[in-house]
Design an enzyme around this catalytic site. Structure first.
Site, PDB file in Angstrom:
ATOM      1  N   HIS A 181     -13.641  -8.548   1.877  1.00 47.24           N
ATOM      2  CA  HIS A 181     -12.269  -8.719   1.391  1.00 47.24           C
ATOM      3  C   HIS A 181     -11.692 -10.054   1.839  1.00 47.24           C
ATOM      4  CE1 HIS A 181     -12.419  -4.368   0.619  1.00 47.24           C
ATOM      5  NE2 HIS A 181     -11.393  -4.577  -0.202  1.00 47.24           N
ATOM      6  N   LYS A 221      -6.241  -9.097   4.714  1.00 49.64           N
ATOM      7  CA  LYS A 221      -6.270  -7.628   4.745  1.00 49.64           C
ATOM      8  C   LYS A 221      -6.027  -7.107   6.159  1.00 49.64           C
ATOM      9  CE  LYS A 221      -8.961  -3.687   3.098  1.00 49.64           C
ATOM     10  NZ  LYS A 221      -7.734  -3.043   2.590  1.00 49.64           N
TER      11      LYS A 221
HETATM   12  N1  LIG Z   1      -5.847   1.207  -3.943  1.00 49.79           N
HETATM   13  C1  LIG Z   1      -6.203   0.031  -4.436  1.00 49.79           C
HETATM   14  O1  LIG Z   1      -6.861  -0.095  -5.476  1.00 49.79           O
HETATM   15  C2  LIG Z   1      -5.761  -1.187  -3.714  1.00 49.79           C
HETATM   16  C3  LIG Z   1      -5.095  -1.058  -2.542  1.00 49.79           C
HETATM   17  N2  LIG Z   1      -4.677  -2.146  -1.873  1.00 49.79           N
HETATM   18  C4  LIG Z   1      -3.900  -1.870  -0.681  1.00 49.79           C
HETATM   19  O2  LIG Z   1      -2.530  -2.067  -1.007  1.00 49.79           O
HETATM   20  C5  LIG Z   1      -1.812  -2.501   0.139  1.00 49.79           C
HETATM   21  C6  LIG Z   1      -1.071  -3.793  -0.184  1.00 49.79           C
HETATM   22  O3  LIG Z   1      -2.003  -4.806  -0.425  1.00 49.79           O
HETATM   23  P1  LIG Z   1      -1.523  -6.289  -0.795  1.00 49.79           P
HETATM   24  O4  LIG Z   1      -0.603  -6.238  -1.949  1.00 49.79           O
HETATM   25  O5  LIG Z   1      -2.742  -7.109  -0.852  1.00 49.79           O
HETATM   26  O6  LIG Z   1      -0.704  -6.665   0.532  1.00 49.79           O
HETATM   27  P2  LIG Z   1       0.503  -7.706   0.682  1.00 49.79           P
HETATM   28  O7  LIG Z   1       0.560  -8.040   2.132  1.00 49.79           O
HETATM   29  O8  LIG Z   1       0.354  -8.814  -0.292  1.00 49.79           O
HETATM   30  O9  LIG Z   1       1.782  -6.857   0.264  1.00 49.79           O
HETATM   31  C7  LIG Z   1       2.348  -5.866   1.060  1.00 49.79           C
HETATM   32  C8  LIG Z   1       3.846  -5.880   0.804  1.00 49.79           C
HETATM   33  O10 LIG Z   1       4.414  -4.770   1.466  1.00 49.79           O
HETATM   34  C9  LIG Z   1       5.658  -5.186   1.977  1.00 49.79           C
HETATM   35  N3  LIG Z   1       6.065  -4.277   3.034  1.00 49.79           N
HETATM   36  C10 LIG Z   1       5.581  -4.145   4.284  1.00 49.79           C
HETATM   37  N4  LIG Z   1       6.269  -3.212   4.962  1.00 49.79           N
HETATM   38  C11 LIG Z   1       7.224  -2.751   4.127  1.00 49.79           C
HETATM   39  C12 LIG Z   1       8.245  -1.788   4.232  1.00 49.79           C
HETATM   40  N5  LIG Z   1       8.444  -1.106   5.360  1.00 49.79           N
HETATM   41  N6  LIG Z   1       9.029  -1.555   3.151  1.00 49.79           N
HETATM   42  C13 LIG Z   1       8.829  -2.224   2.007  1.00 49.79           C
HETATM   43  N7  LIG Z   1       7.886  -3.160   1.827  1.00 49.79           N
HETATM   44  C14 LIG Z   1       7.094  -3.424   2.887  1.00 49.79           C
HETATM   45  C15 LIG Z   1       5.420  -6.618   2.477  1.00 49.79           C
HETATM   46  O11 LIG Z   1       6.632  -7.316   2.589  1.00 49.79           O
HETATM   47  C16 LIG Z   1       4.540  -7.149   1.354  1.00 49.79           C
HETATM   48  O12 LIG Z   1       5.318  -7.723   0.328  1.00 49.79           O
HETATM   49  C17 LIG Z   1      -2.852  -2.634   1.252  1.00 49.79           C
HETATM   50  O13 LIG Z   1      -2.862  -1.458   2.029  1.00 49.79           O
HETATM   51  C18 LIG Z   1      -4.165  -2.747   0.505  1.00 49.79           C
HETATM   52  O14 LIG Z   1      -5.264  -2.292   1.244  1.00 49.79           O
HETATM   53  C19 LIG Z   1      -4.883  -3.404  -2.322  1.00 49.79           C
HETATM   54  C20 LIG Z   1      -5.568  -3.615  -3.480  1.00 49.79           C
HETATM   55  C21 LIG Z   1      -6.069  -2.516  -4.272  1.00 49.79           C
HETATM   56  O1  LIG Z   2      -6.642  -4.828   0.620  1.00 52.18           O
HETATM   57  C1  LIG Z   2      -7.214  -4.961  -0.480  1.00 52.18           C
HETATM   58  O2  LIG Z   2      -7.211  -6.028  -1.101  1.00 52.18           O
HETATM   59  C2  LIG Z   2      -7.911  -3.801  -1.049  1.00 52.18           C
HETATM   60  N1  LIG Z   2      -7.790  -2.647  -0.466  1.00 52.18           N
HETATM   61  C3  LIG Z   2      -8.350  -1.417  -0.887  1.00 52.18           C
HETATM   62  C4  LIG Z   2      -9.301  -0.878   0.145  1.00 52.18           C
HETATM   63  O3  LIG Z   2      -9.001  -0.974   1.346  1.00 52.18           O
HETATM   64  O4  LIG Z   2     -10.335  -0.333  -0.221  1.00 52.18           O
HETATM   65  C5  LIG Z   2      -8.912  -1.474  -2.290  1.00 52.18           C
HETATM   66  C6  LIG Z   2      -9.563  -2.765  -2.639  1.00 52.18           C
HETATM   67  O5  LIG Z   2     -10.758  -2.837  -1.967  1.00 52.18           O
HETATM   68  C7  LIG Z   2      -8.659  -3.953  -2.314  1.00 52.18           C
END
Ligand SMILES: NC(=O)C1=CN([C@@H]2O[C@H](COP(=O)(O)OP(=O)(O)OC[C@H]3O[C@@H](n4cnc5c(N)ncnc54)[C@H](O)[C@@H]3O)[C@@H](O)[C@H]2O)C=CC1
Ligand SMILES: O=C(O)C1=N[C@H](C(=O)O)C[C@H](O)C1
Length: 266
Positions: A155, A159
Protein backbone atom coordinates in the site's frame (compact mmCIF):
# COMPACT_ATOMS: atom_id res chain seq x y z
CA UNK A 1 -36.14 3.86 -6.92
CA UNK A 2 -36.46 5.57 -3.54
CA UNK A 3 -33.84 8.19 -2.68
CA UNK A 4 -31.26 7.07 -0.11
CA UNK A 5 -30.11 9.90 2.16
CA UNK A 6 -26.43 9.53 2.94
CA UNK A 7 -23.93 11.01 5.40
CA UNK A 8 -20.25 10.65 4.50
CA UNK A 9 -17.64 10.69 7.28
CA UNK A 10 -14.18 11.71 6.07
CA UNK A 11 -15.25 13.64 2.93
CA UNK A 12 -11.90 15.40 2.48
CA UNK A 13 -9.89 12.15 2.49
CA UNK A 14 -8.69 10.22 -0.55
CA UNK A 15 -11.64 7.80 -0.40
CA UNK A 16 -14.11 10.33 0.97
CA UNK A 17 -13.68 12.58 -2.08
CA UNK A 18 -14.44 9.67 -4.41
CA UNK A 19 -17.48 8.78 -2.32
CA UNK A 20 -18.80 12.35 -2.45
CA UNK A 21 -18.46 12.27 -6.22
CA UNK A 22 -20.20 8.86 -6.40
CA UNK A 23 -23.15 10.14 -4.36
CA UNK A 24 -23.34 13.29 -6.50
CA UNK A 25 -23.60 11.36 -9.75
CA UNK A 26 -26.01 8.65 -8.54
CA UNK A 27 -29.63 9.68 -9.16
CA UNK A 28 -31.15 7.87 -6.18
CA UNK A 29 -28.43 8.94 -3.72
CA UNK A 30 -28.55 12.25 -1.84
CA UNK A 31 -25.70 13.74 0.20
CA UNK A 32 -27.58 14.76 3.35
CA UNK A 33 -24.54 15.89 5.41
CA UNK A 34 -20.88 15.14 6.06
CA UNK A 35 -18.93 14.41 9.25
CA UNK A 36 -15.52 16.06 9.25
CA UNK A 37 -12.87 16.82 11.85
CA UNK A 38 -13.15 20.54 11.13
CA UNK A 39 -15.50 23.21 9.72
CA UNK A 40 -18.33 22.33 12.15
CA UNK A 41 -21.47 24.27 11.22
CA UNK A 42 -20.12 25.14 7.79
CA UNK A 43 -21.12 23.88 4.37
CA UNK A 44 -19.15 21.51 2.16
CA UNK A 45 -19.66 23.84 -0.79
CA UNK A 46 -17.35 26.35 0.92
CA UNK A 47 -14.52 23.82 1.31
CA UNK A 48 -11.82 23.83 -1.36
CA UNK A 49 -12.52 21.25 -4.06
CA UNK A 50 -16.26 20.91 -3.30
CA UNK A 51 -17.66 24.00 -4.98
CA UNK A 52 -21.38 23.57 -5.74
CA UNK A 53 -21.76 20.49 -3.50
CA UNK A 54 -24.04 21.64 -0.70
CA UNK A 55 -24.12 19.61 2.51
CA UNK A 56 -23.96 20.72 6.17
CA UNK A 57 -20.77 19.81 8.03
CA UNK A 58 -20.83 18.27 11.51
CA UNK A 59 -17.92 17.27 13.72
CA UNK A 60 -20.24 15.52 16.18
CA UNK A 61 -21.67 12.31 14.72
CA UNK A 62 -24.48 12.00 17.29
CA UNK A 63 -25.72 15.53 16.61
CA UNK A 64 -25.50 14.91 12.88
CA UNK A 65 -27.66 11.76 13.04
CA UNK A 66 -30.10 13.36 15.48
CA UNK A 67 -30.69 16.41 13.26
CA UNK A 68 -30.29 14.93 9.77
CA UNK A 69 -31.84 11.46 10.30
CA UNK A 70 -30.06 9.91 7.30
CA UNK A 71 -30.62 6.37 5.99
CA UNK A 72 -26.96 5.42 5.61
CA UNK A 73 -23.54 6.44 6.94
CA UNK A 74 -20.53 5.82 4.67
CA UNK A 75 -17.45 5.86 6.90
CA UNK A 76 -14.02 6.39 5.32
CA UNK A 77 -11.98 7.78 8.19
CA UNK A 78 -9.51 6.20 10.64
CA UNK A 79 -9.84 3.02 12.70
CA UNK A 80 -10.65 4.92 15.92
CA UNK A 81 -13.13 7.35 14.34
CA UNK A 82 -14.71 4.62 12.21
CA UNK A 83 -15.52 2.41 15.20
CA UNK A 84 -17.04 5.32 17.07
CA UNK A 85 -19.09 6.52 14.08
CA UNK A 86 -20.42 3.04 13.26
CA UNK A 87 -21.53 2.50 16.85
CA UNK A 88 -23.24 5.90 17.12
CA UNK A 89 -24.91 5.36 13.73
CA UNK A 90 -26.42 2.06 14.85
CA UNK A 91 -27.62 3.60 18.11
CA UNK A 92 -29.45 6.27 16.07
CA UNK A 93 -30.92 3.70 13.66
CA UNK A 94 -28.62 4.75 10.80
CA UNK A 95 -27.20 1.92 8.66
CA UNK A 96 -23.40 2.06 8.51
CA UNK A 97 -21.40 1.13 5.41
CA UNK A 98 -17.86 1.01 6.76
CA UNK A 99 -14.89 1.01 4.42
CA UNK A 100 -12.52 2.07 7.17
CA UNK A 101 -10.13 -0.73 8.13
CA UNK A 102 -8.24 -1.62 11.31
CA UNK A 103 -11.23 -3.11 13.18
CA UNK A 104 -10.53 -6.06 15.53
CA UNK A 105 -12.69 -9.20 15.77
CA UNK A 106 -14.07 -7.78 19.04
CA UNK A 107 -15.05 -4.49 17.33
CA UNK A 108 -16.90 -6.42 14.62
CA UNK A 109 -18.62 -8.62 17.19
CA UNK A 110 -19.75 -5.60 19.24
CA UNK A 111 -21.19 -3.89 16.16
CA UNK A 112 -22.85 -7.14 15.03
CA UNK A 113 -24.62 -7.43 18.38
CA UNK A 114 -25.72 -3.80 18.21
CA UNK A 115 -27.07 -4.20 14.65
CA UNK A 116 -29.02 -7.27 15.77
CA UNK A 117 -30.44 -5.45 18.79
CA UNK A 118 -31.54 -2.61 16.52
CA UNK A 119 -32.69 -4.97 13.74
CA UNK A 120 -31.03 -2.91 11.03
CA UNK A 121 -28.42 -3.57 8.38
CA UNK A 122 -24.72 -2.74 8.52
CA UNK A 123 -21.83 -3.56 6.21
CA UNK A 124 -18.15 -3.65 7.07
CA UNK A 125 -16.21 -4.07 3.84
CA UNK A 126 -12.42 -4.38 4.12
CA UNK A 127 -12.28 -3.98 0.35
CA UNK A 128 -14.94 -2.63 -2.03
CA UNK A 129 -13.15 -3.57 -5.28
CA UNK A 130 -14.76 -6.47 -7.14
CA UNK A 131 -11.34 -7.75 -8.24
CA UNK A 132 -10.18 -7.88 -4.63
CA UNK A 133 -13.28 -9.83 -3.61
CA UNK A 134 -12.58 -12.32 -6.39
CA UNK A 135 -8.92 -12.55 -5.32
CA UNK A 136 -10.07 -13.47 -1.82
CA UNK A 137 -12.58 -16.03 -3.09
CA UNK A 138 -10.00 -17.58 -5.44
CA UNK A 139 -7.50 -17.71 -2.57
CA UNK A 140 -10.03 -19.56 -0.43
CA UNK A 141 -10.64 -22.04 -3.27
CA UNK A 142 -6.90 -22.59 -3.78
CA UNK A 143 -6.19 -23.09 -0.07
CA UNK A 144 -8.08 -26.42 -0.14
CA UNK A 145 -5.39 -27.77 -2.45
CA UNK A 146 -2.40 -25.65 -1.35
CA UNK A 147 -2.40 -25.29 2.44
CA UNK A 148 0.97 -23.48 2.47
CA UNK A 149 0.36 -19.82 1.78
CA UNK A 150 1.78 -16.38 2.49
CA UNK A 151 0.15 -13.00 1.89
CA UNK A 152 2.01 -9.89 0.75
CA UNK A 153 -0.02 -6.69 0.83
CA UNK A 154 1.41 -3.49 -0.65
CA UNK A 155 0.00 0.00 0.00
CA UNK A 156 0.80 3.71 -0.19
CA UNK A 157 2.89 5.02 2.70
CA UNK A 158 0.08 7.13 4.23
CA UNK A 159 -1.83 4.05 5.35
CA UNK A 160 -2.35 3.94 9.15
CA UNK A 161 -3.19 0.28 9.75
CA UNK A 162 -1.09 -2.82 9.15
CA UNK A 163 -1.77 -5.43 8.09
CA UNK A 164 -4.45 -4.20 5.70
CA UNK A 165 -8.08 -5.13 6.30
CA UNK A 166 -8.00 -7.05 3.02
CA UNK A 167 -5.02 -9.16 4.11
CA UNK A 168 -6.70 -10.03 7.41
CA UNK A 169 -9.94 -10.92 5.63
CA UNK A 170 -8.04 -13.07 3.12
CA UNK A 171 -6.31 -14.93 5.95
CA UNK A 172 -9.66 -15.44 7.71
CA UNK A 173 -11.23 -16.90 4.55
CA UNK A 174 -8.26 -19.21 4.03
CA UNK A 175 -8.22 -20.36 7.66
CA UNK A 176 -11.87 -21.42 7.30
CA UNK A 177 -10.87 -24.14 4.82
CA UNK A 178 -7.46 -25.33 5.97
CA UNK A 179 -6.40 -26.87 9.26
CA UNK A 180 -4.17 -24.64 11.37
CA UNK A 181 -0.55 -25.37 10.58
CA UNK A 182 2.87 -23.97 11.33
CA UNK A 183 4.52 -23.16 8.05
CA UNK A 184 8.23 -23.21 7.23
CA UNK A 185 10.88 -25.21 9.06
CA UNK A 186 9.85 -26.20 12.61
CA UNK A 187 13.19 -24.87 13.90
CA UNK A 188 13.30 -21.63 11.88
CA UNK A 189 14.51 -18.57 13.79
CA UNK A 190 14.33 -14.89 12.93
CA UNK A 191 17.78 -13.31 13.13
CA UNK A 192 16.06 -9.99 12.47
CA UNK A 193 12.73 -9.61 14.36
CA UNK A 194 9.73 -9.54 12.02
CA UNK A 195 11.53 -11.20 9.11
CA UNK A 196 8.77 -13.81 8.76
CA UNK A 197 6.01 -11.20 9.00
CA UNK A 198 2.90 -11.15 11.17
CA UNK A 199 0.81 -14.33 11.39
CA UNK A 200 -2.93 -14.90 11.38
CA UNK A 201 -3.78 -18.48 12.34
CA UNK A 202 -0.34 -19.57 11.12
CA UNK A 203 -0.56 -17.63 7.82
CA UNK A 204 2.32 -15.15 7.39
CA UNK A 205 1.29 -11.64 6.31
CA UNK A 206 3.87 -9.15 5.03
CA UNK A 207 3.04 -5.43 4.75
CA UNK A 208 4.86 -3.18 2.27
CA UNK A 209 4.39 0.64 2.47
CA UNK A 210 5.82 2.76 -0.34
CA UNK A 211 5.00 6.10 -2.00
CA UNK A 212 3.55 5.60 -5.48
CA UNK A 213 1.54 2.51 -4.54
CA UNK A 214 -2.25 2.52 -4.09
CA UNK A 215 -3.55 -0.91 -2.97
CA UNK A 216 -2.16 -4.27 -4.06
CA UNK A 217 -2.02 -7.81 -2.74
CA UNK A 218 -0.43 -11.12 -3.67
CA UNK A 219 -1.48 -14.44 -2.20
CA UNK A 220 1.27 -16.96 -2.87
CA UNK A 221 0.64 -20.69 -2.54
CA UNK A 222 3.47 -23.21 -2.60
CA UNK A 223 3.07 -26.91 -3.38
CA UNK A 224 5.13 -29.84 -4.53
CA UNK A 225 7.19 -28.50 -7.46
CA UNK A 226 4.74 -25.68 -8.14
CA UNK A 227 3.52 -22.30 -6.93
CA UNK A 228 0.34 -20.34 -7.55
CA UNK A 229 0.19 -16.54 -7.21
CA UNK A 230 -3.12 -14.66 -7.10
CA UNK A 231 -2.66 -10.91 -7.38
CA UNK A 232 -4.96 -7.93 -7.37
CA UNK A 233 -4.10 -4.27 -8.02
CA UNK A 234 -6.18 -1.16 -7.46
CA UNK A 235 -4.59 1.54 -9.61
CA UNK A 236 -7.00 4.25 -8.47
CA UNK A 237 -9.68 4.79 -5.82
CA UNK A 238 -12.47 4.83 -8.38
CA UNK A 239 -11.94 1.04 -8.42
CA UNK A 240 -13.69 0.88 -5.03
CA UNK A 241 -16.78 2.89 -5.92
CA UNK A 242 -19.01 0.27 -7.58
CA UNK A 243 -18.65 -1.71 -4.33
CA UNK A 244 -19.58 1.35 -2.27
CA UNK A 245 -22.70 1.88 -4.42
CA UNK A 246 -23.72 -1.78 -4.13
CA UNK A 247 -23.16 -1.69 -0.36
CA UNK A 248 -25.34 1.39 0.14
CA UNK A 249 -28.15 -0.19 -1.90
CA UNK A 250 -27.81 -3.56 -0.15
CA UNK A 251 -27.56 -2.29 3.43
CA UNK A 252 -31.06 -0.82 3.10
CA UNK A 253 -32.42 -4.38 2.71
CA UNK A 254 -30.41 -6.03 5.50
CA UNK A 255 -31.39 -6.59 9.15
CA UNK A 256 -27.99 -7.68 10.42
CA UNK A 257 -24.29 -6.87 10.01
CA UNK A 258 -22.42 -8.30 7.04
CA UNK A 259 -18.61 -8.38 7.24
CA UNK A 260 -17.12 -8.69 3.76
CA UNK A 261 -18.62 -8.17 0.32
CA UNK A 262 -17.99 -11.82 -0.55
CA UNK A 263 -21.32 -12.45 1.22
CA UNK A 264 -23.09 -10.05 -1.14
CA UNK A 265 -21.30 -10.62 -4.46
CA UNK A 266 -22.18 -14.28 -5.09
N1 LIG B 1 -12.78 -0.74 2.06
C1 LIG B 1 -12.09 -0.30 1.02
O1 LIG B 1 -12.26 -0.73 -0.13
C2 LIG B 1 -11.09 0.77 1.25
C3 LIG B 1 -10.86 1.20 2.51
N2 LIG B 1 -9.96 2.17 2.75
C4 LIG B 1 -9.87 2.60 4.13
O2 LIG B 1 -10.59 3.81 4.25
C5 LIG B 1 -10.02 4.62 5.27
C6 LIG B 1 -9.70 6.00 4.70
O3 LIG B 1 -8.69 5.87 3.74
P1 LIG B 1 -8.13 7.16 2.97
O4 LIG B 1 -9.26 7.89 2.35
O5 LIG B 1 -7.01 6.68 2.14
O6 LIG B 1 -7.55 8.01 4.20
P2 LIG B 1 -7.36 9.59 4.29
O7 LIG B 1 -6.36 9.81 5.38
O8 LIG B 1 -7.08 10.16 2.95
O9 LIG B 1 -8.79 10.11 4.76
C7 LIG B 1 -9.30 9.95 6.04
C8 LIG B 1 -10.17 11.16 6.34
O10 LIG B 1 -10.83 10.93 7.57
C9 LIG B 1 -10.88 12.16 8.25
N3 LIG B 1 -11.10 11.91 9.66
C10 LIG B 1 -10.26 11.42 10.59
N4 LIG B 1 -10.86 11.39 11.80
C11 LIG B 1 -12.10 11.89 11.63
C12 LIG B 1 -13.19 12.12 12.49
N5 LIG B 1 -13.12 11.84 13.79
N6 LIG B 1 -14.33 12.63 11.96
C13 LIG B 1 -14.41 12.90 10.65
N7 LIG B 1 -13.42 12.72 9.77
C14 LIG B 1 -12.27 12.22 10.27
C15 LIG B 1 -9.52 12.82 7.97
O11 LIG B 1 -9.59 14.20 8.18
C16 LIG B 1 -9.35 12.46 6.50
O12 LIG B 1 -9.92 13.45 5.67
C17 LIG B 1 -8.80 3.85 5.78
O13 LIG B 1 -9.16 3.11 6.93
C18 LIG B 1 -8.50 2.89 4.65
O14 LIG B 1 -7.85 1.72 5.08
C19 LIG B 1 -9.26 2.77 1.76
C20 LIG B 1 -9.42 2.38 0.47
C21 LIG B 1 -10.35 1.34 0.11
O1 LIG C 1 -5.81 2.16 2.99
C1 LIG C 1 -6.05 1.81 1.82
O2 LIG C 1 -5.68 2.47 0.84
C2 LIG C 1 -6.80 0.57 1.60
N1 LIG C 1 -7.31 -0.04 2.62
C3 LIG C 1 -8.10 -1.22 2.60
C4 LIG C 1 -7.42 -2.33 3.36
O3 LIG C 1 -6.84 -2.06 4.43
O4 LIG C 1 -7.48 -3.47 2.93
C5 LIG C 1 -8.56 -1.60 1.22
C6 LIG C 1 -7.56 -1.34 0.14
O5 LIG C 1 -6.56 -2.26 0.26
C7 LIG C 1 -7.03 0.09 0.22
Amino acid sequence: METIRIVIAGPRGRMGREAVSLVQKTDHFQLAAVIDRKNDGGNLADVEGFSGIHAPIYTDAARCFEEIKPDVLIDLTTPEAGKKHAEIALRYGVRPVVGTTGFTDEDIQRLTTLAEEKGIGAIIAPNFAIGAILMMKFAQMAAKYFPDVEIIELHHDQKLDAPSGTAVKTAQLISMVRPTKKQGHPDEKETLAGARGATYDGIPIHSVRLPGLIAHQEVIFGGNGQALTIRHDSFNRASFMSGVKLSVETVMKLHTLVYGLEHIIE
